[in-house]
Write an enzyme that holds these catalytic residues in place. Sequence first.
Site: not given
Length: 308
Positions: A60-61, A123, A149, A154, A177, A219
């Site tokens: 996502t980064t 979502y 993750y 988010r 993560k 991370i």
Amino acid sequence: MTVQDAFIHEIPTSCVRLVGSMTALITPMTEDGAVSFDAFGQLIEAQIAGGTDVLVPAGTTGESPTLSHDEHGRVVAFAVERSNGRVPVMAGAGSNSTREAVELARHAAAVGANAVLVVTPYYNKPTQEGLYRHFMMVADATDLPLFVYNIPGRSVVDVSNETMARLARHPNIVGVKDATANLARPLQMRQMIGAGFVQLSGDDATTLPYLAAGGHGCISVTSNLAPATCARMHRAWREGRFADALALHLRLMPLHETLFCEASPGPVKYLAQRLGIGTSALRLPLVEPKDASRALLDAALQAAGLPE
């Protein structure tokens, strides 16, 4: 043997290199929004030279939500090729579509990645059973080690401790993560699953206390900018030089906190440009930081003593 070395000796052999200072790589772009592989190569070389233990592209980064499938695949393949075995590559392979996540994981395996990082579906808001089935299907698709993750901030959904323990029974699901910033979680996971489950922080600001609670690495977003300082902090921790680790962590705290003053990766891409890596360009709906945020970021960069 130090305390942290003891933790590392407890994890599976396949995961020994998948610990320590790990970077959630940004995806540098040109001013018109195209992926800049020249700048990406520059970033990878800086990471390896700085001592980063693992590269994590297309997460996502790395703006995975706005990368096309073709771009996603090219970014992962480029990271594998450019690193050329010098450090492991943990490829982002997450989607809110299980079928897409499976295909991304298969591609990562095909191009030679060493592991996959699979984000909780966003979502859709799946139940715990839906989360369980999602990760199990992706884990069944390849032989690569899979890291869950967990980032409820988010994705809205949180993989419960009980679901994580169920998932950990799969031989390919080897770690997490953890971006919950809940420092009880690594202790709870250690109690429920055992010391062999690899626990990686996804929250820069709590990295050092997370290690103290039984974690094996981080991370990091900050390590895009400060790979050497982040690597030294992890090395100091592993070697039992706790005062040194704390001093380095405190030095980076202004960055850890300010890099999320606006939606990531906007702030880190702005500062990466300041350090000569790529541009600050983002893809909509993300936009570049406001002037007030830039002033905070400039100050944090200076406080952290960067460039290194």
